[in-house]
Design a protein around this motif. Structure first.
Motif, PDB file in Angstrom:
ATOM      1  N   LYS A  29      44.803  42.610  42.011  1.00  0.00           N
ATOM      2  CA  LYS A  29      45.819  41.625  41.650  1.00  0.00           C
ATOM      3  C   LYS A  29      45.372  40.980  40.351  1.00  0.00           C
ATOM      4  O   LYS A  29      44.219  40.583  40.198  1.00  0.00           O
ATOM      5  CB  LYS A  29      45.995  40.564  42.737  1.00  0.00           C
ATOM      6  N   LEU A  30      46.297  40.894  39.406  1.00  0.00           N
ATOM      7  CA  LEU A  30      46.008  40.304  38.106  1.00  0.00           C
ATOM      8  C   LEU A  30      46.443  38.845  38.072  1.00  0.00           C
ATOM      9  O   LEU A  30      47.227  38.389  38.912  1.00  0.00           O
ATOM     10  CB  LEU A  30      46.715  41.086  36.996  1.00  0.00           C
ATOM     11  N   LYS A  31      45.933  38.132  37.079  1.00  0.00           N
ATOM     12  CA  LYS A  31      46.251  36.711  36.943  1.00  0.00           C
ATOM     13  C   LYS A  31      47.746  36.463  36.765  1.00  0.00           C
ATOM     14  O   LYS A  31      48.245  35.411  37.142  1.00  0.00           O
ATOM     15  CB  LYS A  31      45.489  36.118  35.757  1.00  0.00           C
ATOM     16  N   ASP A  32      48.471  37.437  36.201  1.00  0.00           N
ATOM     17  CA  ASP A  32      49.917  37.259  36.013  1.00  0.00           C
ATOM     18  C   ASP A  32      50.713  37.538  37.283  1.00  0.00           C
ATOM     19  O   ASP A  32      51.933  37.451  37.304  1.00  0.00           O
ATOM     20  CB  ASP A  32      50.427  38.110  34.851  1.00  0.00           C
ATOM     21  N   GLY A  33      50.015  37.906  38.372  1.00  0.00           N
ATOM     22  CA  GLY A  33      50.678  38.144  39.653  1.00  0.00           C
ATOM     23  C   GLY A  33      50.966  39.599  39.947  1.00  0.00           C
ATOM     24  O   GLY A  33      51.315  39.943  41.075  1.00  0.00           O
ATOM     25  N   SER A  34      50.846  40.482  38.965  1.00  0.00           N
ATOM     26  CA  SER A  34      51.126  41.894  39.208  1.00  0.00           C
ATOM     27  C   SER A  34      49.995  42.516  40.033  1.00  0.00           C
ATOM     28  O   SER A  34      48.854  42.064  39.993  1.00  0.00           O
ATOM     29  CB  SER A  34      51.329  42.653  37.895  1.00  0.00           C
ATOM     30  N   GLU A  35      50.349  43.549  40.795  1.00  0.00           N
ATOM     31  CA  GLU A  35      49.403  44.188  41.707  1.00  0.00           C
ATOM     32  C   GLU A  35      49.425  45.692  41.524  1.00  0.00           C
ATOM     33  O   GLU A  35      50.486  46.278  41.312  1.00  0.00           O
ATOM     34  CB  GLU A  35      49.759  43.856  43.154  1.00  0.00           C
ATOM     35  N   GLU A  56      52.057  50.509  40.729  1.00  0.00           N
ATOM     36  CA  GLU A  56      52.293  49.071  40.710  1.00  0.00           C
ATOM     37  C   GLU A  56      53.088  48.760  41.968  1.00  0.00           C
ATOM     38  O   GLU A  56      54.069  49.441  42.276  1.00  0.00           O
ATOM     39  CB  GLU A  56      53.069  48.640  39.474  1.00  0.00           C
ATOM     40  N   ASN A  76      41.514  39.981  33.000  1.00  0.00           N
ATOM     41  CA  ASN A  76      42.832  39.781  33.617  1.00  0.00           C
ATOM     42  C   ASN A  76      42.794  39.806  35.138  1.00  0.00           C
ATOM     43  O   ASN A  76      43.795  39.536  35.791  1.00  0.00           O
ATOM     44  CB  ASN A  76      43.813  40.859  33.139  1.00  0.00           C
ATOM     45  N   LEU A  78      42.354  38.904  38.972  1.00  0.00           N
ATOM     46  CA  LEU A  78      42.312  37.770  39.889  1.00  0.00           C
ATOM     47  C   LEU A  78      41.408  38.144  41.067  1.00  0.00           C
ATOM     48  O   LEU A  78      40.509  37.412  41.424  1.00  0.00           O
ATOM     49  CB  LEU A  78      43.713  37.403  40.376  1.00  0.00           C
TER      50      LEU A  78
END
Length: 112
Positions: A29-35, A56, A76, A78
Motif C-alpha cells: 500500500k502506497l502513501k497515496d492509497g493505491s495498492e 493494482e 512512497n 506505507l
C-alpha cells in the motif's frame, strides 16, 4: 532469561525479512492509497521494490489493472504485507452528525 531463551530471539533487519519472501506474493500500500499485489523480485536498502505479475487492486481486492513488472520507490511505501490474504480493511466509523436542537415550539397567547 536463560541462555537458551536468548538464542531463540535473533534480531532480523526488515530488509532481510522481506528478502526472505522473494518470489512470494506481497501486498503493498502506497502513501497515496493505491495498492498493489505481486511477487516480490527485488528489494534494496532504500526499500525500493520490484514486483512481477503485479496487479493494482482496491481494498476489496478487486483488480483495477494488470501491470506486469513494476518498480516502486521506497519513499512512497506505507506498508508491505507478506500475508496479503490476511489483510482486512474496515470501514471507518462514520462521524456522528451533530444533533439538531430540539424543536422550539412557540405558543402564541391569544389576545382577548
Amino acid at each position: 532469561m536463560t541462555q537458551t531463551s536468548k538464542a531463540q530471539y535473533r534480531a532480523v533487519h526488515p530488509i532481510d525479512y522481506l528478502r526472505s519472501y522473494s518470489g512470494k506474493s506481497v501486498l503493498i500500500k502506497l502513501k497515496d492509497g493505491s495498492e498493489y499485489m505481486g511477487k516480490l523480485k527485488v528489494i534494496d536498502p532504500s526499500m525500493n521494490i520490484v514486483l512481477s505479475e503485479t496487479k493494482e487492486v482496491t481494498e476489496t481486492s478487486k483488480v483495477v489493472a494488470i501491470l506486469g513488472d513494476v518498480f516502486i520507490r521506497g519513499s512512497n511505501l506505507l506498508f508491505v504485507s507478506t500475508e496479503p490474504d490476511k489483510v482486512t480493511f474496515f470501514e471507518p466509523d462514520q462521524p456522528k452528525q451533530p444533533e439538531a436542537p430540539p424543536n422550539q415550539s412557540t405558543t402564541e397567547e391569544e389576545e382577548e
